[in-house]
Design a protein around this motif. Structure first.
Motif, short mmCIF file in Angstrom:
data_model
loop_
_atom_site.label_atom_id
_atom_site.label_comp_id
_atom_site.label_asym_id
_atom_site.label_seq_id
_atom_site.Cartn_x
_atom_site.Cartn_y
_atom_site.Cartn_z
N CYS A 1 43.39 39.04 42.80
CA CYS A 1 42.20 39.89 42.70
C CYS A 1 42.39 41.25 43.34
O CYS A 1 43.02 41.36 44.40
CB CYS A 1 41.05 39.15 43.39
SG CYS A 1 39.66 40.18 43.79
N ASN A 2 41.86 42.30 42.74
CA ASN A 2 41.91 43.62 43.35
C ASN A 2 40.56 44.07 43.89
O ASN A 2 40.35 45.24 44.17
CB ASN A 2 42.48 44.65 42.37
CG ASN A 2 41.48 44.98 41.28
OD1 ASN A 2 40.39 44.41 41.25
ND2 ASN A 2 41.84 45.88 40.38
N ALA A 3 39.63 43.11 43.93
CA ALA A 3 38.31 43.38 44.52
C ALA A 3 37.55 44.48 43.80
O ALA A 3 36.78 45.22 44.39
CB ALA A 3 38.45 43.71 46.00
N CYS A 4 37.74 44.57 42.51
CA CYS A 4 37.04 45.61 41.76
C CYS A 4 35.55 45.30 41.63
O CYS A 4 34.73 46.17 41.36
CB CYS A 4 37.65 45.78 40.39
SG CYS A 4 37.42 44.33 39.33
N GLY A 5 35.20 44.04 41.77
CA GLY A 5 33.78 43.67 41.73
C GLY A 5 33.21 43.49 40.35
O GLY A 5 32.02 43.22 40.18
N CYS B 1 33.61 41.16 38.16
CA CYS B 1 33.14 39.81 37.88
C CYS B 1 31.72 39.64 38.38
O CYS B 1 30.84 39.16 37.66
CB CYS B 1 34.08 38.78 38.51
SG CYS B 1 34.42 39.11 40.25
N LEU C 1 33.09 37.24 46.67
CA LEU C 1 33.61 36.63 45.45
C LEU C 1 33.58 35.10 45.50
O LEU C 1 34.39 34.44 44.87
CB LEU C 1 35.04 37.12 45.15
CG LEU C 1 35.13 38.62 44.88
CD1 LEU C 1 36.54 38.98 44.47
CD2 LEU C 1 34.15 39.03 43.81
N CYS D 1 37.71 40.06 34.05
CA CYS D 1 38.54 40.37 35.21
C CYS D 1 39.79 41.14 34.77
O CYS D 1 40.58 40.63 33.98
CB CYS D 1 38.96 39.10 35.94
SG CYS D 1 40.15 39.44 37.25
N PRO D 2 39.96 42.35 35.25
CA PRO D 2 41.10 43.15 34.80
C PRO D 2 42.44 42.56 35.30
O PRO D 2 43.48 42.86 34.73
CB PRO D 2 40.86 44.53 35.43
CG PRO D 2 39.92 44.28 36.57
CD PRO D 2 39.12 43.08 36.22
N LYS D 3 42.32 41.76 36.33
CA LYS D 3 43.54 41.19 36.90
C LYS D 3 43.81 39.77 36.41
O LYS D 3 44.74 39.12 36.90
CB LYS D 3 43.41 41.17 38.44
CG LYS D 3 43.42 42.55 39.04
CD LYS D 3 44.82 43.10 39.00
CE LYS D 3 44.90 44.57 39.33
NZ LYS D 3 46.16 45.16 38.91
N ILE E 1 40.76 35.16 37.39
CA ILE E 1 39.83 34.03 37.34
C ILE E 1 40.25 33.10 36.21
O ILE E 1 40.49 33.53 35.08
CB ILE E 1 38.38 34.49 37.12
CG1 ILE E 1 37.96 35.47 38.24
CG2 ILE E 1 37.43 33.29 37.07
CD1 ILE E 1 36.55 35.99 38.13
S1 SF4 Z 1 36.93 40.98 38.38
FE1 SF4 Z 1 38.85 39.99 38.98
S2 SF4 Z 1 39.86 41.56 40.13
FE2 SF4 Z 1 37.77 42.20 39.99
S3 SF4 Z 1 36.76 41.38 41.83
FE3 SF4 Z 1 36.50 39.87 40.25
S4 SF4 Z 1 38.23 38.48 40.47
FE4 SF4 Z 1 38.72 40.33 41.58
#
Ligand code: SF4
Ligand SMILES: Cc1ncc(C[n+]2csc(CCOP(=O)(O)OP(=O)(O)O)c2C)c(N)n1
Ligand SMILES: Cc1ncc(C[n+]2csc(CCOP(=O)(O)OP(=O)(O)O)c2C)c(N)n1
Ligand code: SF4
Ligand code: SF4
Ligand code: SF4
Ligand code: SF4
Ligand code: SF4
Ligand SMILES: [Mg+2]
Ligand SMILES: [Mg+2]
Lengths: 81, 304, 370, 175, 304, 370, 81, 175
Positions: free
Chosen positions: A33-37, A39, A52, A69-71, A74
């Protein structure tokens, strides 16, 4: 008090624990995760908090979080009961 | 492990953390309309009342005696939302209250059975915000066609595909010259948030039309809800804009889409309701999309 | 102040006195003068109120509903097709327990178009949970409208009230009218379940089979309590303003052998018929039904009864006659008369009494009757 | 009970005339009711209104079938409506007409209300206003007093031309 | 003496002599809506049905048992005209009849209580002609405001002048993309005649909006009815145009007016309903007129 | 053909057999399946008809009115708020003497929203001049819908017919269904006053006090004639298709001391209760009211009667109980039960009979009753 | 025949002889007239025929014909009864 | 009379399962009724349906309070609803579950209908279709015959995967 008309009161679980609707459960890989938020932002039911954590009592398992999720952090995992 | 909490707020920093919809609603999994409502209420804040005609939103609150909504919600008859809201807003005005009055109505309750009261309230200049979340059919009763169902879409009352075009709600509302009107889409919640804020800062009748993809209605898998909304915008099927006191601004994502739209097929293909769409219908749709884009582009340029 | 006024004007005067903060209404013959007069008051500043010129009656009632639950006194007026067009919202207002007051100018229903008096419009709303009162004079139109607010808003009631006046024959007649300084006769509007953003609640959400009937029962419970409230309010009104009313208005009934029951102007004209009949030696009396919902407890024992229905429930019978039959067990002579403004004079009414055939029904003016 | 029937056409003010008459009678201390009978018609079509004046409260709402007085604001109506229908034997008739008319019954008055209205320029949407001048004529006949007639007019209109017209009609009334 | 009969026909030669409205109706003297209806029926001919909601037209036919109309007239409830007509037109289609179905409705029955059924029928593509004769108020009930009442006009429910603008019915209808729509005015009956003919030659939902001055409502002397209509056009208050399959044509009289409009005051001055109009309101009206003209001119030029 | 089907499906099947040329309807729970099924038939070509997907119920009925007077058979279906929203046009259809057939899936009225069975929606239309029949089985939903067209279109009737079925409990139940080849059971649609441009007439113009009531009388006259027509049609139906119906369906009534009167599914469930009661030695019978307009002539003399009202007229009482009181003079035990889908089993019904108190009213489930 | 609903039949004078509504009567000066036909065209009630005869039984006296006559060939004259 | 109560969630096909069961019983020559009890909820919320099977016509419309057989299409419902409520002493339970579940009463069957549906790719809008496989299990239990079960499925769906799924469930049912 005498209730003259149907007036409902706000409360969690107004429609029960919707977590039981799920067939698949989101599992966050916090490493990836890059914590982009995103999700949390896109969860229709607002069940992902700032840390999260997914509130599995209410997560309906729609899979939007995983899809957005761009990464690809999930995964949707089949519930076994 | 990264400190997620610190980073995760950046994107959402402008948005209040308060949720006015409790977990849970009884909305279908992947319902984009509930997603939108989250942001509408974040933008409106607690001194707000929702007026909700018959639609999915009347159901997703939950069943008496509990509700998932943490602002007052006045549920009202299908055809009555705008009129009810205009009465309520006069009552608040009469008693000196600033409370936001917001109609949150489906497309059926807006373009079909509710258009009369909407039109009347806008003509009278009533002070409230009307939001139509458009899932392009009657979701609550199981996906019958509405006036807002697009050409070619199969619903339970148009099993062969809808023979006529989507009613152009926005041009109808535009004809009423409201001080503020905008389109939005559930895939762009921050954009929606800002629009609701702006709308509520203006006096008079305001209007926001949200495209709200609906998994069971449009027949796509639940996880595609946001993707579907983005595709609508990126293909130009749905244009994001605002019109403030008559002045049009096309918003970023649509600007980009107008320069280089994605192929319409990308949007159509993923949806069961468009299965077996004839090439002629697809062509017609494409024409309509182009006309709409051009009309808006010209309007923004001030040509008309 | 003593002056002369039409029935419509009297209603508008009462509204001016009651000062509803929001009024939403739509014009229709023969109610129009009420709406116009109110618009005039609001424009001139004589009445400080928000007048919403809605685009239909469905919206008129919807706007009243929004305003009423929003926390202010509201009023509307309509007639005939306007009333029918708001049918859904009439049900809604009662179910929502909103003390809205509406004047309905009774008029026949199309097709063919007919703008004259008949009660079928309001009777067609008699299951909705609204209180219904039918008035017989211009003064009573004023008085009943004022009292309607007080009764509707009483915590024991919290149901809407419909004040009915006969189209043209009362709405457009000019009679004397005493208007009042009402002082604190109407306490400030207080709705226990008014919208309060500090106390968010969901109004009228999905309500399952386990709960729904409880709220229906509460409507009926309040209807029953309303009888007492009506009596109290009418008594206080009499004390303050000197004019007294009851569930019925009886005229020379004490010793009557035969009683004419009618509503509205026919109920007043019947008094003239009674005088004539008494002159002939027929011991007649008149009982004008004022309240129709809640339906009054009537004592008619030992009397013959002639009921005039200015309405009809097709395939069943006159609504008043059958209500009386159901509630008293008496077999009245049921006369269907005055539909669509059909002219009925005190002479005709006297004739109904003279030629009464208890247990039968007759349509005035129709040869081919039963 | 004194019963008056007024024949006019939509737009000529017969309904208002009835109200004015009732108001004037009321100002004379009487009980009075005025009720129009509206047809389904627009302006121009025949309309009847009724006024009842009595010392006791009036409970009758139905039409007047045996009037004491018939007022005809538009003589042309006499071609299509039997204005004298039911008029009491000793009844009175008041016609808006410059000249006497044949076939009248009872005591028959006439006065050119139209002329009086036009002279005062009392015209609305092309139609001369007859309802205020007619009150003058009625005062002369004695149905109401002249002061009450003028007071009633002033209560309902704030244009003194109406009062002038009534006074003119009071003067010009002829048998 | 000149032979009048020979010469008098020239002007009217294109127009059938048949009258489908008998002498007399109970319309007010100088009623322009009756004048229009004469020409509508001449254009439509005898194989036509009028569907008439509550309005002056329901009254002017006369009272049972006689009617002045010599085509079938289905009188229907106020809000129901377009829906009723669409049902009737389907019935005729089902039985192979070509009969014209024409709604003749007032502005109230169109822009207020009837807009929902109008909008629905147009969205469904129903085959009928909807004509709205616009006397800018509720004539039948004695001139209360309608949504179509112009800014500043005094009616019995806006004794101080209407505070909001006239609802823009034409843009609302335009948003439904009907195959044919037009404006007309009672002062130009031959133009109206042609438009009705053209409309009836096209399948689908057609719309004609007629400005119909009304002496008692607008408070001007009866003889000025035609003059008033001409002034509306000459001042640009009312623009005569047609839109066929989306293509706009501004008609001659309005073309002329757009080049050199007469002063708005000429139109306002003669009408009692505009007495005591404030200069600000007049300015606003002037602006609206100009905007409207410009918008139409640009559309005709194909700019937008 | 013998199959299984829901009540809604049965209605749609009957419509397919009756072949109305124009159908206009609007979806609403629990009627939706009817509309969807018809749309399916029309799309597939199984039913050649013009289906108009109107934007509201007011327009649904308006479109049916236009089509019916235009000269073709028409059908619509609705429920609850949909029915209320078309109230004005329901009156209009009858006044216009148009033999429209409508299926109404009985459902409670908001607020709060409730989608379950209750009869107040249809009873609220009982003065309109529509014939009303209430069915108890899937088969009967089919049969009654078919017969409705025949009855409505009979020249002696020319009034619209409303076929009522209980929401969910009948609309959504699956039972066996025999569908028929109806042959000439339905003659071609013929409306004497259909629009005819060769014979222009003004429909429903202004109609003055002298004439209006005559047309109202004619509605009632036709309602009365309808009783005979219904009997004829039901007899012919029985002859052709072997299933017979009457104004009521009686079960073990011949020797009954106490009769349960109910409508719709409660009327069928009551038969089970009757069997239980008989087992206990209580001589009970069940009389299911099928036709409510025209109201049937009932002979209940010498019996005790328990009436179940799945409806209420506030401030008055149960509509069925009071109709029976008015029409038979009998004082029933009036039970208000099943509002908004409140669960009522045959055991409950048996309890009503066991605990009956003639002349009284009770609300099932409410402690605080009278 | 039994009349089940209000069905009115077409006929002249459905609302009576509306000529009696007039206060002023149009009088055509045929000499001054140029036979343009505008008066007939604009008469709301269609009471002017091709020979420019006014049907005074029905003319309501609105004065439009006079107002619109380009030749001022029509005068509105007060009715005397 | 044999009474069956089916617990499922909106969207899982419990209502259709009831219909299919009634149809199969009907094809077996029995009388049968199926009635769903819809809550006010959307897909995902608990739903009950009832099926009655008898040799005589069935006149009962109310809910089933003492079922002979309880079918649970979604075991997670057991957390929120007492699915065994009123189950007859000698009653039967059929669970959609790969494994036996604790706390069952009567004769207790289970089968992984979800797995069977996913294996056949019987998924609509993200939810596996359970209503056709369950018929196979019911045939195995003996509520209906297998041929009638398959016929009922074929009458309502023209996708043979449903038949395959039913057959699989027939085979995989376990006590
Ligand atoms: S969308 Fe993916 S990358 Fe972004 S906060 Fe949620 S789990 Fe992390
Ligand atoms: C007068 C009336 N007609 C019909 C209904 C049934 N009904 C309730 S919600 C609904 C559809 C709502 O569609 P939409 O407004 O698009 O909202 P959605 O359900 O899609 O959220 C219908 C037909 C009703 N409640 N009231
Ligand atoms: C439901 C309903 N509400 C109100 C009325 C009363 N009404 C009849 S006609 C009319 C006004 C019509 O105005 P418009 O449509 O502009 O036609 P016009 O009378 O001006 O010709 C009104 C309010 C009615 N007949 N039905
Ligand atoms: S699966 Fe859906 S409901 Fe669950 S956390 Fe993800 S987005 Fe939210
Ligand atoms: S049907 Fe569509 S809009 Fe309605 S709750 Fe479900 S997903 Fe949301
Ligand atoms: S009020 Fe106006 S539109 Fe109506 S009939 Fe009179 S002139 Fe014509
Ligand atoms: S005055 Fe009016 S009605 Fe008479 S002829 Fe001239 S235009 Fe026609
Ligand atoms: S308008 Fe004048 S000039 Fe023309 S035909 Fe008529 S009278 Fe003659
Ligand atoms: Mg929708
Ligand atoms: Mg108008």
């Amino acid at each position: 008090m005498r209730e003259r008309l149907a007036l409902s009161r706000p409360g969690e679980a107004a429609s029960g624990k919707t977590g039981s609707w799920r067939t698949f459960r989101p599992v966050v890989d916090k490493e990836a995760c890059n914590a982009c938020g995103l999700c949390a932002q896109y969860c229709p039911d607002g069940v992902i908090d700032e840390e999260l954590n997914v509130d599995l009592e209410f997560c309906k398992g729609c899979g939007i979080c995983a899809n957005e999720c761009p990464k690809k952090a999930i995964a949707m995992v089949r519930e076994e009961r | 492990m990264t400190d997620i909490s610190r980073r995760s707020v950046t994107n959402l920093s402008a948005i209040p953390k308060e949720e006015y919809i409790y977990k849970c609603t009884s909305a279908c999994a992947g319902c984009s309309s509930s997603l939108c409502l989250r942001y509408v209420l974040k933008a409106a804040g607690p001194d707000s009342v929702l007026v909700v005609p018959a639609c999915c939103t009347s159901v997703i609150q939950g069943i008496y005696p509990a509700t998932a909504m943490n602002v007052p919600v006045y549920n009202v008859a299908f055809a009555a939302a705008a009129a009810c809201a205009s009465g309520m807003s006069e009552a608040f005005a009469a008693t000196g209250r600033d409370t936001n009055v917001i109609v949150y109505a489906g497309d059926g309750g807006t373009v079909d059975i509710g258009i009369q009261s909407l039109s009347g309230a806008f003509e009278r200049g009533a002070n409230f915000l009307y939001i139509c979340y458009d899932n392009e059919a009657y979701g609550n009763t199981g996906m019958q066609r509405s006036g807002s169902t697009p050409l070619g879409a199969r619903t339970t009352t148009t099993p062969g595909g809808k023979p006529t075009a989507k009613k152009d709600l926005d041009r109808i509302v535009q004809a009423h010259n409201p001080p503020y009107m905008a389109t939005a889409c559930s895939a762009y919640p921050l954009d929606l948030y800002k629009k609701v804020r702006k709308a509520l800062s203006i006096k008079g009748p305001k209007f926001i039309h949200i495209l709200a993809p609906c998994p069971p209605g449009w027949r796509y898998p639940t996880e595609k809800t946001v993707e579907m909304g983005k595709l609508a915008v990126k293909t130009g099927m749905w244009v994001l804009y605002e019109r403030e006191f008559g002045k049009l601004t096309i918003n970023g994502p649509s600007k980009a889409a107008m320069r280089k739209p994605e192929p319409l097929e990308d949007y159509i293909r993923g949806q069961g309701r468009f299965k077996n769409l004839s090439p002629e219908t697809l062509d017609l749709m494409r024409q309509q999309v182009e006309q709409n884009i051009q009309r808006l582009a010209r309007e923004e340029e001030g040509i008309c | 102040m003593l002056t002369i006024a039409t029935g419509n004007r009297a209603v508008a005067e009462a509204v001016k006195a009651a000062k509803p903060a929001v009024i939403a209404a739509y014009p229709i013959t023969p109610q129009t003068e009420i709406v116009e007069q109110i618009a005039e008051y609001v424009t001139s500043g004589d009445l400080e109120s928000h007048y919403i010129p809605v685009e239909s009656e469905h919206s008129a009632m919807a706007a009243c509903i929004g305003a009423s639950v929003g926390g202010v006194r509201t009023f509307t007026a309509t007639s005939s097709h306007g009333l029918l067009y708001m049918h859904e919202m009439i049900h809604w207002a009662a179910g929502g327990r909103l003390p809205i007051v509406m004047a309905n100018v009774n008029r026949a229903l199309g097709p063919g178009w007919n703008t004259w008096a008949e009660h079928t419009d309001a009777f067609s709303q008699r299951d909705t949970g609204w209180l219904q009162v039918y008035v017989g004079t211009v003064q009573e139109a004023y008085d009943a409208t004022l009292m309607a607010f007080r009764i509707a808003e009483d915590e024991r009631v919290l149901l809407p009230v419909m004040v009915n006046l006969d189209g043209f024959s009362l709405s457009h007649i000019t009679q004397s009218l005493e208007t009042e300084e009402i002082g604190d006769f109407l306490p400030p509007y207080h709705l226990p379940h008014a919208i309060d953003t500090e106390k968010p609640r969901g109004y009228g959400p999905m309500t399952g089979p386990d709960n729904y009937y409880r709220f229906r029962w509460d409507i009926e419970r309040s209807m029953r309590d309303a009888r007492e409230v009506i009596t109290e309010v009418e008594r206080e009104f009499a004390d303050r303003f000197g004019r007294s009313y009851g569930p019925t208005e009886e005229y020379r009934c004490e010793d009557a052998d035969v009683v004419v029951i009618a509503l509205g102007t026919f109920g007043k004209e019947a008094e003239v018929a009674v005088d004539r009949l008494r002159d002939e030696g027929i011991r007649a009396g008149s009982m004008r039904l004022r309240w129709f919902r809640p339906f009054p407890h009537l004592d008619l024992s030992g009397r013959e009864v002639v009921v005039i229905d200015r309405d009809y429930s097709f395939g069943f019978g006159g609504v008043v006659a059958n209500s009386i039959r159901a509630k008293t067990g008496i077999e009245p002579y049921s006369v269907i008369a005055g539909l669509g403004g059909q002219e009925v004079t005190y002479n005709d009414i006297a004739d109904f009494v003279r030629g009464r055939r208890p247990g039968e029904e007759t349509w005035f003016g129709v040869n081919n009757h039963v | 009970m004194y019963e008056v029937r007024i024949h006019s056409r939509g737009g000529q003010g017969g309904v208002t005339a009835a109200k004015l008459l009732a108001l004037a009678a009321f100002r004379d201390g009487k009980h009075a009711t005025a009720c129009p009978f509206y047809g389904a018609e627009r302006r121009g079509a025949p309309v009847v209104s009724f006024v009842r004046i009595d010392d006791k409260p009036i409970k009758v709402y139905s039409q007047i079938h045996e009037p004491d007085l018939v007022i005809v604001l538009d003589a042309s109506i006499m071609d299509v409506v039997d204005v004298l229908d039911g008029l009491k034997e000793e009844g009175t008739v008041l016609l808006n007409c410059a000249h006497p008319v044949d076939g009248c019954r009872g005591t028959c008055y006439h006065v050119d209300l139209t002329g009086i209205a036009l002279a005062q320029n009392l015209v609305v949407a092309g139609s001369p206003i007859l309802n205020t001048p007619v009150l003058g004529a009625l005062a002369k006949i004695g149905v109401i007093t002249l002061p009450s007639a003028l007071q009633a007019i002033r209560e309902m209109f704030d244009d003194e031309r109406n009062v002038k017209a009534a006074e003119a009609a009071y003067k010009e009334l002829k048998v």
